[in-house]
Write a protein that holds these residues in place. Structure first.
Motif, mmCIF file in Angstrom:
data_model
loop_
_atom_site.group_PDB
_atom_site.id
_atom_site.type_symbol
_atom_site.label_atom_id
_atom_site.label_comp_id
_atom_site.label_asym_id
_atom_site.label_seq_id
_atom_site.Cartn_x
_atom_site.Cartn_y
_atom_site.Cartn_z
ATOM 1 N N UNK D 47 0.774 -1.240 0.000
ATOM 2 C CA UNK D 47 0.000 0.000 0.000
ATOM 3 C C UNK D 47 0.801 1.283 0.000
ATOM 4 N N UNK D 48 2.088 1.191 -0.264
ATOM 5 C CA UNK D 48 2.904 2.390 -0.167
ATOM 6 C C UNK D 48 3.386 2.947 -1.499
ATOM 7 N N UNK D 49 3.036 2.310 -2.627
ATOM 8 C CA UNK D 49 3.578 2.818 -3.892
ATOM 9 C C UNK D 49 2.528 3.125 -4.952
ATOM 10 N N UNK D 50 1.347 2.548 -4.856
ATOM 11 C CA UNK D 50 0.278 2.886 -5.793
ATOM 12 C C UNK D 50 0.375 2.223 -7.155
ATOM 13 N N UNK D 51 1.368 1.370 -7.376
ATOM 14 C CA UNK D 51 1.540 0.767 -8.703
ATOM 15 C C UNK D 51 0.427 -0.224 -9.040
ATOM 16 N N UNK D 52 -0.318 -0.662 -8.024
ATOM 17 C CA UNK D 52 -1.377 -1.650 -8.257
ATOM 18 C C UNK D 52 -2.751 -0.996 -8.234
ATOM 19 N N UNK D 53 -2.791 0.320 -8.398
ATOM 20 C CA UNK D 53 -4.065 1.043 -8.292
ATOM 21 C C UNK D 53 -5.120 0.514 -9.263
ATOM 22 N N UNK D 54 -6.326 0.324 -8.747
ATOM 23 C CA UNK D 54 -7.493 0.006 -9.576
ATOM 24 C C UNK D 54 -8.676 0.767 -8.990
ATOM 25 N N UNK D 55 -9.753 0.816 -9.759
ATOM 26 C CA UNK D 55 -10.989 1.378 -9.208
ATOM 27 C C UNK D 55 -11.881 0.227 -8.779
ATOM 28 N N UNK D 56 -12.358 0.306 -7.543
ATOM 29 C CA UNK D 56 -13.254 -0.715 -7.005
ATOM 30 C C UNK D 56 -14.584 -0.014 -6.764
ATOM 31 N N UNK D 57 -15.578 -0.376 -7.533
ATOM 32 C CA UNK D 57 -16.853 0.360 -7.521
ATOM 33 C C UNK D 57 -16.601 1.865 -7.628
ATOM 34 N N UNK D 58 -15.684 2.226 -8.488
ATOM 35 C CA UNK D 58 -15.428 3.639 -8.757
ATOM 36 C C UNK D 58 -14.489 4.315 -7.779
ATOM 37 N N UNK D 59 -14.036 3.600 -6.744
ATOM 38 C CA UNK D 59 -13.166 4.200 -5.739
ATOM 39 C C UNK D 59 -11.732 3.731 -5.967
ATOM 40 N N UNK D 60 -10.810 4.695 -5.957
ATOM 41 C CA UNK D 60 -9.402 4.362 -6.183
ATOM 42 C C UNK D 60 -8.842 3.624 -4.974
ATOM 43 N N UNK D 61 -8.307 2.434 -5.203
ATOM 44 C CA UNK D 61 -7.718 1.656 -4.104
ATOM 45 C C UNK D 61 -6.423 0.991 -4.591
#
Lengths: 749, 294, 89, 168
Positions: D47-61
């Motif tokens: 959770x510290x780099x953001x390289x795996x970011x996806x939208x989950x029900x429209x929310x960035x996680x």
């Protein structure tokens, strides 16, 4: 050589050829590869910084369902015997083998001890916990000065100080003492009206690439080994594997996947030999090993922490009369810090008559130092450039004027006596002095502006490339240089320039070690220089071949065909590159060429940085308000990626200066082995970074290229330290200049 | 990661029963930003993970002028911060909750999780303490309430008994003349853990204004977030002056019991305690003198 | 004759002399000449039949990859400097 | 004790996807290793780099901080779902034009993150972009060109949406 004054392709900003794959997520990095039947590995790492390994019991791990193989140092070939037969030249192989898996001793927190392959990564991780290692814990040596003391615990059982071929008699942690001496510093200091002397400390820092190391190996039944990995140099991986595994080169094929950053830290192998051994031991199944960032920070990289003492003296008129430095660099667990590089950088931008440099390479219980962007240079420039700032202050001179007065020019000799060729040091300093940023007012309390200069030697090395012309006039280019920051573009552009065709006609491909000639890694700011040179030669060769084809068509001698503006002609006959390419069938078939080069005429790079900071005197926090980086790049092939290299180097330098640094507890455990607590700058910590490209072409390259990537990391910590001094009146001499250190310097905490 | 079972509980009862049946080997999952990391790194081992995001009561986010704010334990920060900012209420809590991680973490992390993770450096806990928040705990013996300052008992340790879980947090209405704020210090501007943090609230009355109530809480300077009663008490009855705030800061500095670690030094944390308390009080005062946070 | 800049750590062998004019058409021959004048130099610069791994030879400003086989001209400048390193391995 | 696998029903980039997973598997692991969506990168994995970011029900996680079982009934957008049927999304195009990537490992995460930002706030200031993206680490670029690319993409998207004329 720079006969061409205007370029068609060089200096433009085309889209990178691999761009679409990278913005859609389609580009394949090492960890994206999936092979049928692939196993996953996990590594057991030492929880101790310094411990003798008495025994390793892997039986419980081996018994866990799903576990396919367990490997320890006992499975690695005995390099000791090989070293004995080959002499000292192989000593690095032995140390490297010891680093791959701890043999007698674990020498740092995170040192790999055993590795497991299993049906899933979760099973492998569970199995690792079942391995029982019996350690005899020894006192760790974490500080370079402590390591140099005569009564310090000794890390390696055979290390004696090397002084240019002369070995010391006692066992020690000081692997080497280097010395460079020019003129007479004593006399120089006597001539000085002003002298400044200070001691500097810099923390161990990491390259901080976002993609962790990964390697997938298939050790086939026929003995062939294929490695897919994230590396800066596929041939370097092959060389290291050959030595560590003691197998013939012909048995190894290294496939470089896309690489998620390296900065010097992905030249050495860590996982590759382990994946290969696990593959062999698990019945020739492909095995994937990946690190997480705890592993990356505790067991790869880093670059050396250091202690540097600098003394400089100058006459009243600002002429520097003498400069002396004592540099002690942490090598980590095995010899090989970049201290000699630091000695090369420390007074690099200046012509100084009397110089004395002493450098020490010292082992400590930390991971072995790997290259990091201008290795050793940032530490050195931090020390020297802060002292020069103080000299300027004492002399009442503008700090850039003082630097310009002493700036190195063509023919001036470095500390080691070697004379500079054509360099752009003066041009860079002048561009900085004349930049609006340097003249702009900086109102407000606790704000200050600092400057610092930096130098880096750059490098050449071996590069190969081959190409084939397609019937539509496009050209397939096969190169061995891994593309870390857009080098497919800068290489294609140089080939397009040479061939006088659009860059979009070049189809570059980074090839594996079976497919292209030997090419050194993408390091040392060498790729655009050396691989660029290779494709320049390649282009000329293709043109020569195509002239022969045109000569055939026109029934003339090849020497009568000229190539100008993308058109072959002879008398009244004319054919464009594409038209002639379309006639390959009638003139003898495919047109292909391969070249290999090893240029030695690389040109040094110089940089000058200007930074404005604001210090919060209540918290010690330093904010960067404005940043300008000026640099001589020789010739900017793709200016956007040149700017990007400079900006990236500045960002790393800012992190090194303000927030990054290894934090070991008293037992030598790395307490901040995560991207949360190893604080690299975020987008909110940096301002826009203005770049000023100065172009003093390198006469030793067909397109004037020097090298871009390294020197921008050299000046930032010094520039920031000098800005902090102007803001709040305290000289910071320890990196990082964390809020706690600033508070301490201000007498607040 | 060690294997575990997963249950998405749809009612409080289902969650309580599942937690109780595992006798301490089960753990509640809300945003997961701490729990998943701990499980992955082997710092925590469980047999069962109970996801409470499908429990209606854990998703409540309600404000009432009489009863105050109710925040379910599964409400992610971004949702709560958006709700508070849109309504212009509890800016001190919004400030603290908005600091928990970057955008991606805000999308998952919860107030309840921040509390239950019981990190000494948690940003929201000092803010909850100065807001006199109550923790609504549910378990086999039914519901109980606990003041936020009593919830954490040590690093990673809470007052939750086996089978219990935190269902929601309740903040009393912000009275007339009330203001609160939380500030922290981190070397990076984002994606960092507080080296020190301070929450402060005060209530003004009369003309010229006097402080009639005050609370001061510190983070990251002791094994748990710390309510510094003497700092709050020192303010009561005084005019809201810089000297008064600095005196509260001095008392907070003395109450701090910081350590040296990779995030900062003890000396730095002690010093920051005073600075941050003063700064938090200054902003709290501005809010209070504008006629309360609402 | 080529001019050799004597490395600081070898000046104990040259009696403090910093520069030496020596004969030789290659770096190997230059070292042989140096050895003749200042016995012990070769053992410090070379290991067996090659230059020590940590030593780089610079001839007329360029670091040579030919090392001992590098051609040296009458007016060449020869420097032996520490090889630049980035890190272990 | 090895708990059984769980069936999870999701929509990924608009397509219905049902998969089996172990409760301990992260959404990132399943996306990458089971479903072939390797655009989300596994880098820090905490959770510290953001390289795996996806939208989950429209929310960035960060998908490394989501259990795959939690995705039941949810819709997921990965970088593979950003580009339209033809060509690239403007954000992707602007990243290329601005040379906003070097090694490219963080790029998918940045694109997904920027996409989420522009959905919420089509007119972000430079500071708002920097703050929103602070959870996405880049070590190559110094962020300069990334920020420029996002601001440029935002301006172009507004222009496209409303015929708005860009003020430089």
């Amino acid at each position: 050589m720079n006969e061409k004054e205007t370029y068609r392709v060089i200096g433009t900003r085309p889209l990178r050829p691999d761009g679409a794959d990278k913005v859609t997520g389609r580009a394949l990095y090492g960890a994206d590869l999936r092979l049928p039947g692939m196993l996953y590995g996990a590594v057991l790492r030492s929880p101790h910084a310094h411990a003798r390994i008495l025994s390793i019991d892997t039986s419980a791990a081996e018994a866990l369902p799903g576990v396919k193989a367990v490997v320890t140092a006992a499975d690695l070939p005995d390099v000791e015997a090989k070293v004995a037969s080959l002499g000292e030249g192989s000593v690095n192989t032995r140390y490297q083998s010891w680093n791959i898996l701890a043999r007698e001793k674990a020498l740092y927190y995170g040192h790999a001890v055993a590795v497991v392959a299993a049906a899933s990564v979760h099973i492998a991780q569970e199995a690792v916990k079942l391995i029982r290692v019996n350690y005899e814990v020894l006192p760790p040596v974490l500080d370079v000065l402590q390591a140099m003391q005569a009564d310090a615990p000794i890390l390696l059982r055979d290390l004696r100080t090397d002084e240019l071929g002369e070995k010391g008699s006692a066992l020690t942690n000081v692997a080497a003492h280097h010395q460079t001496k020019k003129g007479d510093v004593e006399r120089g200091f006597q001539e000085a009206a002003v002298t400044v002397e200070r001691e500097f400390h810099t923390a161990t820092v990491h390259q901080g690439y976002i993609e962790p190391q990964n390697a997938t190996a298939l050790y086939n039944q026929d003995g062939r080994i294929t490695i897919w990995c994230s590396t800066q140099g596929s041939f370097g991986v092959r060389d290291q594997l050959k030595d560590i595994l003691d197998v013939p080169v012909a048995q190894i094929k290294v496939v470089p996947m896309e690489i998620g950053g390296g900065f010097g830290g992905k030249n050495n192998v860590y996982l590759e030999p382990l994946a290969a051994l696990l593959s062999k031991k698990s019945g020739h199944k492909p095995v994937r090993l990946t690190m997480n960032h705890a592993d990356v920070l505790s067991a790869t990289g880093p670059t050396s922490g250091s202690v540097i003492r600098v003394k400089m003296g100058a006459r009243k008129d600002g002429r520097i009369t003498a400069a002396q430095a004592w540099l002690a660099y942490e090598a980590g667990a095995f010899p090989g810090s970049p201290v000699t590089s630091g000695m090369g950088v420390i007074f690099g931008p200046y012509a100084i008559e009397n110089v004395l440099l002493d450098g020490y390479d010292v082992v400590v219980n930390k991971p072995p130092a790997a290259a990091y962007r201008a290795p050793g240079g940032t530490n050195a420039a931090f020390a020297a450039e802060v002292v020069i700032d103080e000299l300027a202050e004492k002399l009442g001179m503008d700090p850039l004027d003082l630097r310009l007065l002493n700036a190195a020019k063509e023919g001036d000799r470095k500390a080691d006596g070697v004379a500079y060729g054509r360099i752009g040091c003066v041009e860079v300093l002048e561009a900085a002095r004349n930049h609006p940023h340097y003249r702009a007012p900086l109102p407000g309390k606790f704000r200050g502006r600092g400057v610092a200069a930096g130098s880096w030697g750059n490098y050449g090395g071996k590069s190969s490339a081959s190409a084939s012309v397609n019937s539509d006039g496009s050209v397939n280019l096969v190169e061995g240089s891994v593309d870390i920051g857009g080098s497919r573009a800068s290489i294609s552009m140089q080939l397009a320039e040479t061939l006088q065709i659009p860059v979009e006609s070049i189809r570059p491909q980074v090839a594996d070690t079976d497919t292209v000639g030997y090419t050194e890694g993408t390091y040392g700011s060498r790729t655009t220089f050396a691989t660029g040179w290779a494709v320049y030669e390649l282009g000329r060769r293709l043109i020569g071949l195509l002239c022969e084809r045109a000569a055939q068509l026109w029934d003339v001698e090849p020497g009568q065909v000229t190539y100008e503006g993308g058109v072959f002609s002879c008398g009244g006959q004319r054919l464009s590159f594409a038209e002639l390419a379309g006639k390959m069938d009638e003139t003898g078939g495919a047109v292909v060429a391969s070249v290999s080069v090893q240029p030695e005429t690389w040109g040094p790079a110089f940089a000058a940085h200007i930074v404005d900071v604001e210090v919060d005197p209540e918290t010690g926090k330093v904010d960067i308000l404005r940043y300008t980086a000026v640099q001589d790049v020789g010739k900017a092939v793709h200016p956007a990626y040149v700017e990007g290299q400079i900006q990236g180097g500045v960002a790393q330098g800012v992190g090194w200066g303000l927030s990054e640094g290894y934090y070991y507890d008293a037992q030598g455990r790395l307490a901040n082995a995560s991207l949360l607590d190893y604080r690299m700058p975020t987008s909110l910590d940096l301002p826009a970074i203005e770049t000023v490209i100065v172009e003093v072409p390198n006469p030793g390259h067909p397109y004037g290229v020097r090298g871009v990537g390294e020197v921008p990391i050299v000046p930032p910590p010094a520039a920031i330290a000098n800005a902090i001094y102007r803001a709040v009146g305290v000289r910071l001499t320890t990196l990082p200049m964390s809020p706690a250190r600033v508070l301490e310097a201000l007498g607040k905490a | 990661m060690r294997a575990f079972e997963y249950l998405s509980a749809s009612s409080v009862r289902e969650a309580v029963e599942a937690l109780a049946a595992r006798n301490g080997r089960a753990r509640v999952l809300a945003g997961g930003t701490d729990l998943i990391v701990q499980l992955r790194e082997g710092r925590r081992e469980v047999d069962l993970v109970v996801d409470i995001k499908a429990i209606p009561e854990a998703n409540r986010l309600e404000f009432d002028l009489q009863t105050g704010l109710l925040v379910g334990a599964a409400v992610p920060c971004y949702r709560m911060v958006g709700f508070l900012n849109a309504a212009g209420i509890y800016p001190g809590l919004a400030a603290a909750a908005g600091l928990v991680g970057g955008t991606q973490i805000q999308g998952r992390a919860t107030l309840g999780g921040n509390l239950c993770n019981a990190s000494p450096a948690a940003d929201t806990i000092p803010a909850l303490i100065v807001h006199r928040a109550a923790c609504l705990i549910t378990g086999p013996q039914g519901e109980r309430e606990l003041p936020a300052e009593d919830f954490c008992t040590g690093p990673g340790q809470t007052a939750l008994q086996p089978g219990e879980f935190l269902l929601a947090l309740r903040l009393p209405p912000e009275p007339e003349g009330f203001g609160a704020h939380y500030v922290r210090f981190t070397p990076r501007n984002e994606m960092d853990i507080a080296v020190a943090g301070a929450g402060a609230s005060l209530r003004l009355a009369g003309s010229p204004a006097r402080i009639i109530e005050a609370r001061v809480a510190l983070g990251a300077v002791a094994p748990t977030p710390l309510l510094v009663r003497e700092a709050g008490a020192s303010l009561v009855g005084k005019a809201p002056t810089l000297e008064a705030f600095e005196e509260a800061g001095r008392l907070a500095r003395e109450a701090a019991r910081p350590i040296d670690d990779m995030r900062g030094t003890a000396a730095q944390r002690r010093h920051l305690s005073g600075v941050l308390v003063r700064r938090a009080l200054e902003t709290a005062y501005q809010r209070a003198s504008r006629g309360g946070d609402a | 004759m080529a001019t050799v800049w004597v490395p600081a750590l070898l000046r104990d062998l040259t009696g403090g002399i910093e520069r030496a004019q020596v004969a030789g058409a290659t770096v190997r021959e230059v070292i042989d000449s140096l050895e003749a004048q200042f016995p012990g130099v070769r053992a410090r610069l070379c290991e067996g039949d090659s230059l020590r791994p940590g030593v780089a030879v610079v001839v007329d400003g360029a670091v040579s990859r030919q090392r001992l086989r590098q051609k040296v001209k009458e007016d060449s400048e020869v420097h032996f400097i520490p090889a630049i390193t980035g890190g272990a391995g | 004790m090895t708990p059984g696998k769980v069936t999870v029903h999701t929509r990924i980039n608009g397509e219905e996807v049902t998969f089996l997973c172990e409760p301990r598997q992260s959404l990132l692991e399943v996306l990458r290793m089971e479903l072939g969506f390797t655009g989300a990168k596994e880098c820090c994995n905490n959770g510290n780099c953001g390289a795996c970011s996806v939208l989950l029900d429209g929310v960035l996680v960060n998908s490394c901080l989501v259990l795959a079982v939690e995705a039941e009934g949810k819709s997921i957008l990965t970088v593979e779902g950003i580009a339209p049927a033809e060509g690239l999304h403007l954000l992707q195009q602007k990243f290329l034009e601005h040379a906003a990537l070097q090694c490219g490992i963080c790029t998918p995460g940045f694109i997904v993150s920027a996409y989420a930002l522009l959905q919420r706030n089509p007119r972000p200031s430079e500071q708002e972009v920097r703050r929103w993206m602070a959870g996405n680490l880049c070590r190559c670029t110094g962020y300069d060109k990334i920020i420029a690319a996002v601001l440029d993409a935002a301006a172009c998207l507004r222009e496209k949406a409303s015929g708005e004329v860009r003020v430089p």
